[in-house]
Design an enzyme around this catalytic site. Structure first.
Site, PDB file in Angstrom:
ATOM      1  CG  HIS A 113      12.328  27.962 -53.808  1.00 56.59           C
ATOM      2  ND1 HIS A 113      11.346  28.843 -54.233  1.00 56.59           N
ATOM      3  CD2 HIS A 113      12.078  26.887 -54.400  1.00 56.59           C
ATOM      4  CE1 HIS A 113      10.371  28.145 -54.754  1.00 56.59           C
ATOM      5  NE2 HIS A 113      10.891  26.988 -55.105  1.00 56.59           N
TER       6      HIS A 113
ATOM      7  CG  HIS B 151       6.777  28.064 -61.527  1.00 57.57           C
ATOM      8  ND1 HIS B 151       7.016  27.682 -62.903  1.00 57.57           N
ATOM      9  CD2 HIS B 151       7.782  27.470 -60.576  1.00 57.57           C
ATOM     10  CE1 HIS B 151       7.791  26.682 -62.601  1.00 57.57           C
ATOM     11  NE2 HIS B 151       8.492  26.513 -61.530  1.00 57.57           N
TER      12      HIS B 151
END
Length: 729
Positions: A35, A81
């Site tokens: 990430h 998200h």
């Protein structure tokens, strides 16, 4: 026992000459996660062309900055998200909006619009209705409170998003070029200033959590571990950030996102080739007796970090007090390139900062094309309807597909976020934001997951074409592109191959259309142990373009009677990946749509003709094909069109999803056809003062009234009215 992967642990020990402590391990675990570091995807991202004549700041900062005119700049960023939104959809979606808005604010620009592409399981399932409703409401409520317009989005439904919905958000900002800010630190001795929400324990390990499949290696966190949003504080934080930047009190700035303070402070220092000394005792916290690990790695929302000259600290603090924003001087930049964390009189971490930020091993993973699917037979196809009545039934069935149905009930969630600067109709091809009296920005987002399932390269290319065409029909050439690469586990060779092919497709198409790729996000490990599925390949993108108000901008829906309807582009009988085959239960059959060799010229011509003032209506043809596009254009004005000369069966003519096609209407057909010379374009009919669409096909004439179209298109609204009994899951 180390929390790090064995190979990382060995490399870190060799570099440090000692065992890293728990906090240091946490820093590496999060900052070296996929990430944060793009450790397996970074080598692929080098394929993107990222520069251009209008690019002021490209990839690598919180957001890209693009020239709008001699006075104004645009900023743009895209984030996901995904994992948090499955655990807590309302907060996950809300904080997704909040985080991407802060990325834009940190560049010295004020957020003016968000675009929200969402990918969820089918709404027949109660849990998916719960997820979708809360995702919509969370993003809408947050946008409303911070007064940022949500003007465009995408809602796509497929069972492979069960257990792993995707919540992507694009944010667009606007500012003056003299106020542009970066996250490149400027001088040793300058203070590290933290402001915004007090630091709690929420979101601990968020970056590493987002770098695992749901259920892989670690437990899915409790809902209390998912960061919660405070939109009221964000609104004040926005005002405070813009004020200190515009008053020249900030040297560099960045949002606190993934990996929390550990990530933001180290990355800001490293960008200027400095070290950092962080004094955790100064950090405002929500709870007593928080550990250094918690303070450093919590992903509490609504926080920013700025580099401030010592002599400006008091002025900055006064502004924070005025806006009622908690703030503190928490350290300073150093000449020595070390990352030192001190807490309660003890050095809790001491790391070589360049190694922490840039030392992660980046490798291209093994890749292998998936085995051919047993159902991939080009001879396999649904039985074509033979009569006009059967064709009409097929059209209505297609209109009721969740992926083609009306989004009216979706946009109603966002109606209170609309600002006076938003112009044009809702639900059209692109959202438009007014910047000056003469010019504005058109923006769109979306993806082609079904085509990507069969051919990830083609799916990515068509994704770029469709989005470029969405702004082209408003008379705007693509100015820049951002992406969010949503894929499965990169450690699996077939999943990595899909990712690689998708990146190559995006890169090649963007280069051909001369659209720089200025930023984005990679979200991998989107797989669900709960459902034993990986998501569809979902390289979701956003594209911006500049529109002129000096001539009328085409609408997306029929507006005037007695205008000539023109079809631009070539319709081919290639149905692979089409919604028609998906609805027919044969999604892996058929030939994937081929891309015209001159699609760049087609897009360029569409931009030219739509900016000329000679086109009243312009609508891109995408999911569902020509028939669905025409049906959705019907208002109080309808049309009579003759499609019988297009080769193929009636359903193939109506539902093929050949790219680079648009529908235009004009009062000046001779002039428009002359402008379109050199690309495929034919006159197919006339608009009329009647709320119906009459399509002449090989099977006969099919008439659809506006009432029939609206009724068939209401499937999402009907599904959402069923609601859900379980309020928490």
């Amino acid at each position: 026992m180390s929390m790090l992967p064995a190979e990382d642990h060995k490399l870190i020990v060799e570099k440090l000459g000692r065992e890293p402590n728990t906090l240091e391990q946490g820093c590496f675990l999060n900052l070296w996660s996929e990430h944060c570091s793009y450790r397996s995807s970074g080598v692929l991202l080098r394929n993107f062309k990222t520069d251009g004549k209008n690019v002021i700041i490209g990839p690598g900062d919180d957001a890209a900055v693009i020239k709008f005119d001699d006075e104004y700049v645009l900023s743009v960023a895209m984030e996901s998200h995904n994992h948090p939104s499955y655990v807590e959809p309302y907060s996950g979606a809300a904080t997704g909006v909040g985080g991407i808005v802060r990325d834009v604010i940190s560049m010295g620009t004020r957020a003016v619009a968000v675009l929200a592409p969402f990918y969820v399981g089918p709404l027949d399932a109660e849990k998916n209705r719960w997820l979708f409703d809360n995702i919509l409401q969370g993003s809408a409520d947050y946008s409303k409170t911070i007064q940022v317009a949500a003007i465009r989005g995408e809602s796509y439904f497929d069972e492979r998003y069960n257990g792993n919905p995707l919540v992507n958000v694009v944010c667009v900002g606007l500012g003056k070029k003299e106020h542009v800010m970066t996250s490149i630190s400027k001088a040793a001795g300058n203070r590290i200033f933290l402001f915004g929400s007090k630091t709690g324990k929420d979101g601990l390990g968020g970056a590493s959590f987002a770098s695992n499949a749901m259920g892989e290696d670690e437990e899915v966190p409790e809902k209390s571990a998912i960061p919660a949003g405070d939109a009221e504080l964000e609104r004040r934080l926005i005002d405070a950030t813009i004020e200190i930047i515009e008053k020249g009190l900030v040297e560099s700035c960045r949002d606190l996102g993934a990996a929390g303070l550990a990530g933001a402070a180290s990355e800001l220092a490293d960008k200027g080739n400095f070290g950092a000394h962080v004094l955790l005792d100064a950090v405002p916290v929500k709870y007593e007796k928080m550990t250094a690990y918690e303070v450093m790695l919590a992903e509490t929302q609504e926080r920013m970090l700025a580099e401030i000259k010592p002599e400006n600290l008091s002025k900055v603090m006064e502004i924070m007090k005025k806006h009622n924003v908690p703030a503190a001087d928490i350290g300073y930049l150093t000449k020595e390139q070390e990352y030192v964390v001190e807490y309660q009189g003890k050095v809790e971490a001491k790391l070589p900062i360049r190694f922490l930020i840039q030392g992660v091993p980046k490798v291209e993973m093994p890749s292998k094309a998936p085995a051919p699917r047993t159902k991939d037979l080009v001879t396999q196809k649904p039985k074509s309807p033979e009569t006009a009545a059967e064709v009409k039934k097929s059209v209505l069935k297609m209109l009721s597909s969740y992926n083609l149905a009306s989004r009216k009930c979706v946009w109603e969630k966002y109606k209170e976020t609309t600002l006076p600067t938003v112009v044009g109709e809702s639900g059209g091809d692109a959202g438009i934001m007014k910047v000056t009296d003469k010019k504005g920005v058109a923006m769109t987002c979306g993806c082609e997951p079904a085509i990507g399932l069969l051919d990830p390269y083609a799916g990515a290319v068509i994704t770029v074409i469709e989005n470029a065409m969405n702004v082209a029909v408003k008379g705007a050439a693509g100015l820049c592109l951002v992406d969010n690469l949503n894929f499965g586990n990169p450690k699996k060779p077939d999943q990595y191959w899909i990712l690689k092919q998708s990146v190559l497709g995006l890169a090649d198409a963007a280069k051909k259309l001369n659209i720089p790729v200025v930023g984005g996000n990679v979200s991998l490990y989107n797989e669900s142990d709960e459902f034993d599925t990986a998501i569809l390949p979902t390289p979701s993108i956003g594209i911006l373009g500049i529109v002129s108000f000096e001539k009328p901008i085409p609408t997306s829906f029929f507006k005037n009677e007695d205008e000539t309807v023109i079809l631009v582009g070539t319709t081919k009988v290639e149905m692979g990946g089409s919604e028609y085959y998906r609805v027919s239960g044969m999604e892996t059959a058929g030939i994937v749509p081929s891309v015209p060799a001159d699609y760049d010229k087609i897009v360029e011509k569409v931009v030219e003709v739509c900016a000329s003032g000679n086109v009243t209506t312009a609508h891109d043809i995408s999911k569902g094909g020509l028939g669905i596009a025409l049906a959705k254009m019907v208002t109080a004005i309808g049309a009579d069109v003759d499609l019988s000369k297009i080769s193929g069966m009636s359903d193939e003519v109506l539902f093929a999803e050949s790219p680079a096609r648009v529908i235009l209407t004009t009062k000046s057909p001779e002039k428009v056809m002359e402008m379109l010379k050199g690309i495929p374009a034919i006159e197919i009919g006339k608009t009329k003062k009647a709320s119906e669409l009459n399509m002449k096909l090989a099977a006969g004439s099919v008439v659809l009234t506006k009432e029939e179209i609206d009724e068939a298109s209401s499937s999402i609204e009907k599904a959402m009215k069923l609601g859900y009994k379980n309020q928490t899951y």
